[in-house]
Write an enzyme that holds these catalytic residues in place. Structure first.
Site, short mmCIF file in Angstrom:
data_model
loop_
_atom_site.label_atom_id
_atom_site.label_comp_id
_atom_site.label_asym_id
_atom_site.label_seq_id
_atom_site.Cartn_x
_atom_site.Cartn_y
_atom_site.Cartn_z
NE ARG A 206 -1.33 4.36 3.45
CZ ARG A 206 -1.46 3.34 4.29
NH1 ARG A 206 -2.60 3.17 4.97
NH2 ARG A 206 -0.48 2.48 4.47
CE LYS B 112 -3.55 -2.71 0.34
NZ LYS B 112 -4.35 -2.88 1.56
CG HIS B 113 1.25 5.71 -2.00
ND1 HIS B 113 1.46 6.78 -1.16
CD2 HIS B 113 1.93 6.00 -3.14
CE1 HIS B 113 2.22 7.68 -1.76
NE2 HIS B 113 2.53 7.24 -2.96
CB ALA B 114 4.02 5.66 2.56
#
Length: 391
Positions: free
Chosen positions: A286, A234-236
């Site tokens: 996020r 997953k993207h940070a």
């Protein structure tokens, strides 16, 4: 393309001669890119050959790894520890435009082939030194392989599952980054030479290259005062921006703004998600990614990967199935872009070998030579030197 275009049918680096003392991966990757573009690359090897000749996978006793990163070069065997070998190398350097070496600092000086001496004798020479940590700094003499650079650069620390240990990336990215930046530095120095008439010493470190290849991590560390953590696939910083499960595998999706998230929510039949306060911004999405992932995977659980990717792509949402490495190389896109083209090897027959990825108008792809047998061009090149015909 106009028929009288002088670039038509010509590779951009034709006429450039490169003397390549490098071995293993970073330096050879750099010079392979130049060979792909028409440069004459003379690979100088010790009597035992480049280490990569002895590392698998093998076919018929030949290293396919060596074939991959030494395509299109000529091989000359010289013992640089001998007076005759070092003298021949110096004579060759005088007839070349570029010299590439990736020994530890000081080794080429011991052979009488250091940058200061050769650049003074050959002012137009572009001398490229590729090393783990560069020619300066406290680590300059440390031995370095790709895994060492990955560990020291921060890449390994931020790679892996969120609750798991640090992990090495799946390929030798420090070596490849170094090779790419070495080729870039070479081209800049050649461009500058065309204006100034003089070459330069290009000092390239694998450590510098890999650290510089992570601009998002650099921004967070240098400017935001953050320490990037492992986030798995997953993207940070953004969501949904990563890998999710479907009925028969995994797919990736990349949503980077509110407008695209609203389209994504509608595409998966949950338009109400766009109005959910937990998902009202990229940073909130996020922060609440686990809850968002449950919605996404409940929708995808009854659908196969291909249909998920197709449906989202049709809506203009970046999405794709996960491909294996063979699937990626065999894909219609890779075929159309000619990322690999065939070469003919005298013992191995036809091999599909990677080619540098940049397309230049008027320059053909393919039509390259296989990697050379050890010392295959020694007599030819040395005879040319004796006759004064080396260039």
């Amino acid at each position: 393309m106009m028929e009288d275009d002088k670039t038509a049918g010509r590779r951009p680096l034709e006429g450039i001669r490169v003397l390549d003392f490098s071995r293993v991966l970073a330096g050879p990757y750099c010079t392979a890119l130049m060979a792909d573009l028409g440069a004459e690359v003379i690979k100088v090897e010790p009597p035992a050959g480049d280490d990569y000749r002895h590392i698998g996978p093998f076919r018929g006793g030949d290293s396919l790894l060596f074939q991959s990163v030494n395509r299109g070069k000529k091989s000359v065997v010289l013992d640089l520890k001998s007076e005759d070998g070092a003298a021949a190398a110096r004579a060759l350097a005088a007839e070349c435009d570029v010299l590439v070496e990736n020994f530890r600092p000081g080794v080429m000086e011991r052979f009488g082939l250091g940058a200061e001496n050769l650049c003074a004798a050959c002012p137009r020479l572009v001398y490229v030194s590729v090393s783990g940590f560069g020619q300066t700094g406290p680590n300059r003499m440390l031995p370095a392989y790709d895994i060492i650079i990955q560990a020291m650069s921060g890449l390994m620390d931020m790679t892996g599952a969120e609750d798991g240990p640090p992990m090495m990336a799946g390929d030798a990215f420090a070596d490849v980054a170094g090779g790419m930046f070495a080729a870039f530095g070479t081209m800049v120095a050649l461009f500058d030479r065309a204006r100034s008439g003089r070459g330069r010493h290009v000092d390239l470190a694998l450590y510098d290259s890999l650290v510089s290849m992570m601009p998002v991590a650099a921004c967070r560390a240098l400017m935001a005062g953050e320490t990037p953590k492992r986030t798995g696939s997953k993207h940070a910083l953004s969501a949904p921006f990563g890998t999710y499960g479907a009925k028969d595998g995994s797919f990736t999706v990349a949503v980077l703004n509110d407008r695209l998230f609203a389209k994504f929510a509608a595409a998966i039949g949950m338009p109400e998600l766009a109005g959910d306060p937990r998902f009202a911004s990229d940073s909130l999405r996020r922060q609440n990614e686990p809850a968002l992932a449950q919605h996404i995977e409940s929708w995808a659980a009854v659908r196969d990967v291909q249909s998920v990717a197709a449906l989202l792509s049709e809506e203009g949402i970046p999405a794709a199935p996960l491909s294996s490495v063979p699937e990626a190389w065999a894909s219609p896109q890779a075929q159309a872009r000619e990322l690999a083209t065939p070469v003919t090897h005298p013992a191995l027959g036809t091999l599909s070998v990677p080619e540098q990825p940049v397309h230049f108008s008027g320059a053909p792809r393919g039509g390259r030579q296989a990697a050379p047998e050890l010392g295959a061009h020694t007599d030819e090149i040395l005879q040319q030197l004796q006759k004064g015909e080396a260039k």
